[in-house]
Design an enzyme around this catalytic site. Sequence first.
Site, PDB file in Angstrom:
ATOM      1  CE  LYS A  19      -1.647   2.721   3.336  1.00 48.21           C
ATOM      2  NZ  LYS A  19      -2.305   3.225   4.545  1.00 48.21           N
ATOM      3  CG  ASN A  20       2.483   2.619   3.605  1.00 44.50           C
ATOM      4  OD1 ASN A  20       1.390   3.180   3.547  1.00 44.50           O
ATOM      5  ND2 ASN A  20       2.933   2.067   4.723  1.00 44.50           N
ATOM      6  NE  ARG A  91       1.737  12.267   7.239  1.00 45.96           N
ATOM      7  CZ  ARG A  91       1.796  13.519   7.658  1.00 45.96           C
ATOM      8  NH1 ARG A  91       0.681  14.194   7.861  1.00 45.96           N
ATOM      9  NH2 ARG A  91       2.953  14.126   7.874  1.00 45.96           N
ATOM     10  CB  CYS A 115      -4.518   6.496  10.559  1.00 46.35           C
ATOM     11  SG  CYS A 115      -5.406   5.090   9.870  1.00 46.35           S
ATOM     12  CG  ASP A 307       2.389   0.684   9.873  1.00 46.98           C
ATOM     13  OD1 ASP A 307       1.947   1.575  10.624  1.00 46.98           O
ATOM     14  OD2 ASP A 307       2.707   0.899   8.688  1.00 46.98           O
ATOM     15  CB  VAL A 329       7.169   5.197  15.449  1.00 48.05           C
ATOM     16  CG1 VAL A 329       6.990   5.912  14.114  1.00 48.05           C
ATOM     17  CG2 VAL A 329       8.367   4.244  15.396  1.00 48.05           C
TER      18      VAL A 329
END
Length: 427
Positions: A19-20, A91, A115, A307, A329
């Site tokens: 996804k990222n 984002r 998020c 994550d 983080v």
Amino acid sequence: MQVLESQKLSGHIRVSGAKNSSLVLMAAALLADRSVFLSNVPLLTDVEVMSKLLVSMGVELRRNKNQLEIMTSGLSLFSKDLSCEAFHSLRASFFCIGPLLARFGEAKIPLPGGCRIGARPIDEHIQALKALGARVEIQNDYVVAKAISPQKRLIGARIRFNCKSVGATETILMAATLSQGTTILENTAEEPEIQDLATMLNEMGAKIQGAGTSQITIEGVDRLKGCSYTVMPDRIEAGTFLVAAAITRSPLTISPVVPEHLEAVILKLQECGCLIEYSGNTLSVIPRKNLQAVDITTRPFPGFPTDLQAPFMALMTTVKGISKIQETVFENRMQHVGELQRMGATIVLEGNTAVVIGGNNLKATSVTGGDLRSCAAMVLASLAANGTSVIQGLEHLDRGYEDFAEKLNAVGANISRTHSVPLSSQE
């Protein structure tokens, strides 16, 4: 979503494209003066939102299932047909500022969203763009940037980030590809997604060295061409399925994966008592019945990924012993603690550190996933809970996991959805 307790899972799970990576590669396509063909792009709501944002800028998109063609001949500076709310919801929309500024010498992008897992400021992005010779201002919820050189091009510079920001590294990496001169980025993030981005940009004609290390050198070029590129496998999805195997004490094989992207996760699962075997791009996980509690501290790559903190905490609730989980983080990424407690978990939360006293049998109940990864953690916890759980907040899950329930059902889970967000496979 209804999730029944799963006694055992067994079989193979296919890992989708990252996804990222997909989101930043879609933004990077704006740098090309010809079509960019992406394959292995997951069908996710975040990808759909990003697609709509690009179309609103005049980009033409063609999708066929997991393949995406991005044509930028009609690209314009400003989005004309989409509200700021659409940009605020994702984002990754802010990634577009680098390519637009690099190609046109100016850009205007709404402030980003995503998020709600704590402050993720864009200060690093803005300061670095200024160092490249841009004037950057925030005007009425927009970030407005202009290259101040007479040629309206960015100028190469030596830039040191104050922190290892993935987003800032990716944004400036893209912006610098078409700059005049050489840019040296120091204290850069080292995540695999940055390596994926640099690899595609180099195939487009960029000159980038050092991606995946703490220093990246970019020699600016005059133009970038189109290319065909395959998105790397999603390391977070793969890690989630590894935890699914462990939490249900089930043998699973998972592919395709890049084992080097998952070293920190694999080491912790092995420390728990899971046997993990490698064969090319396939991982096989065989958990022991009696796993051991372990501590984790989230770190930027190559450390343990933030994550996977929530899914791993769900696993620790099922393991006898005490584990300490520290989040370093993001400062607001413990939203899942209360939901796990509702399921019978014993967790003591002190700031960004959770002490999990594991071994209690989780009980099914109604829970809510407050963000993408906590929603995945609720599904995993429900697989190990006695009875049938009901999970709310699936809009978060659909942002980052392609066919999550279907993949788990294929290996023996019993998950049903009363409503799902439609994702078009063709556009």
